[in-house]
Design a protein around this motif. Structure first.
Motif, PDB file in Angstrom:
ATOM      1  N   LEU A   1      42.865  42.540  29.423  1.00 18.38           N
ATOM      2  CA  LEU A   1      44.057  42.320  30.237  1.00 18.38           C
ATOM      3  C   LEU A   1      44.717  40.989  29.885  1.00 18.38           C
ATOM      4  N   ALA A   2      43.908  40.005  29.524  1.00 15.09           N
ATOM      5  CA  ALA A   2      44.482  38.739  29.061  1.00 15.09           C
ATOM      6  C   ALA A   2      45.284  38.958  27.784  1.00 15.09           C
ATOM      7  N   SER A   3      44.751  39.799  26.877  1.00 16.11           N
ATOM      8  CA  SER A   3      45.465  40.109  25.642  1.00 16.11           C
ATOM      9  C   SER A   3      46.761  40.847  25.931  1.00 16.11           C
ATOM     10  N   GLU A   4      46.714  41.809  26.848  1.00 14.47           N
ATOM     11  CA  GLU A   4      47.920  42.558  27.199  1.00 14.47           C
ATOM     12  C   GLU A   4      48.995  41.629  27.766  1.00 14.47           C
ATOM     13  N   ALA A   5      48.563  40.642  28.563  1.00 20.87           N
ATOM     14  CA  ALA A   5      49.523  39.751  29.213  1.00 20.87           C
ATOM     15  C   ALA A   5      49.914  38.573  28.338  1.00 20.87           C
ATOM     16  N   GLY A   6      49.159  38.335  27.249  1.00 20.78           N
ATOM     17  CA  GLY A   6      49.454  37.211  26.377  1.00 20.78           C
ATOM     18  C   GLY A   6      49.136  35.870  27.004  1.00 20.78           C
ATOM     19  N   VAL A   7      48.061  35.809  27.808  1.00 26.44           N
ATOM     20  CA  VAL A   7      47.685  34.564  28.461  1.00 26.44           C
ATOM     21  C   VAL A   7      46.224  34.249  28.144  1.00 26.44           C
ATOM     22  N   ALA A   8      45.817  33.022  28.416  1.00 24.35           N
ATOM     23  CA  ALA A   8      44.438  32.611  28.200  1.00 24.35           C
ATOM     24  C   ALA A   8      43.520  33.272  29.225  1.00 24.35           C
ATOM     25  N   PRO A   9      42.245  33.466  28.894  1.00 28.53           N
ATOM     26  CA  PRO A   9      41.315  34.089  29.848  1.00 28.53           C
ATOM     27  C   PRO A   9      41.255  33.385  31.195  1.00 28.53           C
ATOM     28  N   SER A  10      41.305  32.044  31.197  1.00 29.32           N
ATOM     29  CA  SER A  10      41.255  31.325  32.477  1.00 29.32           C
ATOM     30  C   SER A  10      42.475  31.633  33.339  1.00 29.32           C
ATOM     31  N   THR A  11      43.637  31.745  32.697  1.00 33.16           N
ATOM     32  CA  THR A  11      44.860  32.104  33.422  1.00 33.16           C
ATOM     33  C   THR A  11      44.787  33.539  33.912  1.00 33.16           C
ATOM     34  N   ALA A  12      44.278  34.429  33.069  1.00 32.48           N
ATOM     35  CA  ALA A  12      44.140  35.832  33.463  1.00 32.48           C
ATOM     36  C   ALA A  12      43.211  35.967  34.656  1.00 32.48           C
ATOM     37  N   SER A  13      42.129  35.213  34.682  1.00 30.99           N
ATOM     38  CA  SER A  13      41.192  35.273  35.794  1.00 30.99           C
ATOM     39  C   SER A  13      41.870  34.922  37.111  1.00 30.99           C
ATOM     40  N   ALA A  14      42.705  33.884  37.082  1.00 30.53           N
ATOM     41  CA  ALA A  14      43.414  33.491  38.302  1.00 30.53           C
ATOM     42  C   ALA A  14      44.387  34.583  38.747  1.00 30.53           C
ATOM     43  N   HIS A  15      45.114  35.168  37.809  1.00 34.17           N
ATOM     44  CA  HIS A  15      46.044  36.240  38.158  1.00 34.17           C
ATOM     45  C   HIS A  15      45.304  37.445  38.728  1.00 34.17           C
ATOM     46  N   LEU A  16      44.191  37.817  38.119  1.00 36.04           N
ATOM     47  CA  LEU A  16      43.434  38.980  38.573  1.00 36.04           C
ATOM     48  C   LEU A  16      42.858  38.758  39.962  1.00 36.04           C
ATOM     49  N   SER A  17      42.426  37.558  40.245  1.00 35.71           N
ATOM     50  CA  SER A  17      41.917  37.253  41.582  1.00 35.71           C
ATOM     51  C   SER A  17      43.006  37.459  42.633  1.00 35.71           C
ATOM     52  N   ARG A  18      44.226  37.047  42.320  1.00 36.01           N
ATOM     53  CA  ARG A  18      45.328  37.231  43.259  1.00 36.01           C
ATOM     54  C   ARG A  18      45.662  38.709  43.441  1.00 36.01           C
ATOM     55  N   LEU A  19      45.623  39.473  42.345  1.00 34.88           N
ATOM     56  CA  LEU A  19      45.920  40.903  42.451  1.00 34.88           C
ATOM     57  C   LEU A  19      44.854  41.644  43.250  1.00 34.88           C
ATOM     58  N   VAL A  20      43.611  41.222  43.112  1.00 39.62           N
ATOM     59  CA  VAL A  20      42.535  41.846  43.893  1.00 39.62           C
ATOM     60  C   VAL A  20      42.671  41.482  45.367  1.00 39.62           C
ATOM     61  N   SER A  21      42.856  40.207  45.655  1.00 40.87           N
ATOM     62  CA  SER A  21      42.979  39.789  47.052  1.00 40.87           C
ATOM     63  C   SER A  21      44.228  40.354  47.705  1.00 40.87           C
ATOM     64  N   GLY A  22      45.257  40.616  46.891  1.00 43.84           N
ATOM     65  CA  GLY A  22      46.487  41.200  47.428  1.00 43.84           C
ATOM     66  C   GLY A  22      46.436  42.703  47.580  1.00 43.84           C
ATOM     67  N   GLY A  23      45.320  43.327  47.206  1.00 44.80           N
ATOM     68  CA  GLY A  23      45.155  44.760  47.422  1.00 44.80           C
ATOM     69  C   GLY A  23      45.734  45.651  46.347  1.00 44.80           C
ATOM     70  N   LEU A  24      46.185  45.070  45.217  1.00 39.59           N
ATOM     71  CA  LEU A  24      46.756  45.897  44.159  1.00 39.59           C
ATOM     72  C   LEU A  24      45.704  46.351  43.150  1.00 39.59           C
ATOM     73  N   LEU A  25      44.657  45.579  42.991  1.00 42.47           N
ATOM     74  CA  LEU A  25      43.578  45.930  42.071  1.00 42.47           C
ATOM     75  C   LEU A  25      42.252  45.956  42.808  1.00 42.47           C
ATOM     76  N   ARG A  26      41.303  46.656  42.214  1.00 40.91           N
ATOM     77  CA  ARG A  26      39.916  46.594  42.669  1.00 40.91           C
ATOM     78  C   ARG A  26      39.037  46.404  41.446  1.00 40.91           C
ATOM     79  N   VAL A  27      37.822  45.945  41.675  1.00 41.22           N
ATOM     80  CA  VAL A  27      36.901  45.618  40.596  1.00 41.22           C
ATOM     81  C   VAL A  27      35.773  46.638  40.576  1.00 41.22           C
ATOM     82  N   ARG A  28      35.468  47.127  39.376  1.00 37.86           N
ATOM     83  CA  ARG A  28      34.345  48.030  39.177  1.00 37.86           C
ATOM     84  C   ARG A  28      33.307  47.308  38.321  1.00 37.86           C
ATOM     85  N   GLY A  29      32.102  47.234  38.816  1.00 31.70           N
ATOM     86  CA  GLY A  29      31.038  46.583  38.075  1.00 31.70           C
ATOM     87  C   GLY A  29      30.185  47.586  37.327  1.00 31.70           C
ATOM     88  N   GLN A  30      29.885  47.283  36.072  1.00 33.11           N
ATOM     89  CA  GLN A  30      28.938  48.066  35.280  1.00 33.11           C
ATOM     90  C   GLN A  30      28.017  47.084  34.588  1.00 33.11           C
TER      91      GLN A  30
END
Length: 262
Positions: A48-77
């Motif tokens: 997802l960082a590659s798709e967005a063209g951002v650094a992994p640390s930046t992607a992590s922050a964005h993903l945390s906001r999307l999860v907390s905002g109810g747009l994404l969920r996390v699946r663990g394997q």
């Protein structure tokens, strides 16, 4: 007139607060991540960082906001985490917005083409992955060159297999038809203790691509025939399909590489 009912997103006063999801979706990096997940895949943060063209640390922050905002969920394997759209309602909302939105201008041609090149064809260790790798596996299965599974990954029934990783749940085998195909192409599988046929779960389409000694030998031969070249669009792992490759993949595997790239 009957009382108007509010949906899940409506507040006590019956008025929806559009600002929170709008702010989350409106960020270019976050919207790129959401669009990458719109086809139903679950992807790791690195992709997802590659798709967005951002650094992994930046992607992590964005993903945390999307999860907390109810747009994404996390699946663990296992030790890995994969992100997917949180609900059918999120899918419907994004699809509606996509119909209304103008095409996104490509701010960085390099970033855009690298992400596309990696999805189309790339190396996974020493074999072919991406749309091309999945199409090759599908062709081998349809021709009876490889047997032992249907090429699909279903996370609901997977025991050991997980996304973007070597597979363990199935035992694929190269048949006589497969050896005949390898012979026609001049593919030489080196002898040794390495497993002949294996599979990985490809993140591109959440299907299997061929690994093991056979998968490695195929990639080696494709390079010898100049069907693929490494480093496409400046991405070290990306494989570019040459004109010879376009013709060869169509003739021997029935794969339209131009359609894969569309």
């Amino acid at each position: 007139m009957g009382e108007r009912r509010g949906g899940p997103g409506l507040g006590a006063g019956g008025e929806a607060d559009f600002t929170t999801p709008a702010e989350l979706i409106g960020n270019p990096a976050r919207s790129a991540m959401l669009l990458a997940l719109l086809d139903g895949r679950a992807l790791p943060m690195s992709m997802l960082a590659s798709e967005a063209g951002v650094a992994p640390s930046t992607a992590s922050a964005h993903l945390s906001r999307l999860v907390s905002g109810g747009l994404l969920r996390v699946r663990g394997q296992g030790r890995h985490r994969y992100y997917e759209l949180a609900s059918p309602e999120v899918v419907a909302a994004l699809e509606a917005l996509a119909r209304l939105a103008p095409p996104r201008p490509v701010r960085s041609l390099r970033a855009g083409t690298r992400a596309h090149a990696l999805r189309l064809a790339r190396t996974c260790y020493d074999h072919v992955a991406g749309h091309l790798g999945v199409a090759l596996m599908r062709a081998l299965l349809e021709e009876g060159a490889v047997v032992g599974g249907d090429g699909r990954h279903d996370p609901r029934v997977a025991r050991l297999d997980r996304l973007s990783a070597p597979g363990h749940d199935l035992e694929y085998r190269l048949t006589d038809a497969g050896w005949a195909l390898f012979s026609r192409l001049g593919v030489v599988v080196p002898s040794g203790r390495r497993r002949l046929t294996a599979h990985c779960v490809d993140w591109t389409e959440q299907r299997h691509h061929l690994a093991g000694a056979a998968g490695s030998a195929l990639l080696t031969r494709f390079e010898e025939l100049d069907w693929v070249r490494r480093g496409a669009k400046g991405a070290p792992r990306a494989l570019g399909v040459t004109e010879s490759g376009r013709l060869g993949f169509a003739e021997h595997f029935g794969i339209d590489t131009e359609a894969l790239a569309a």
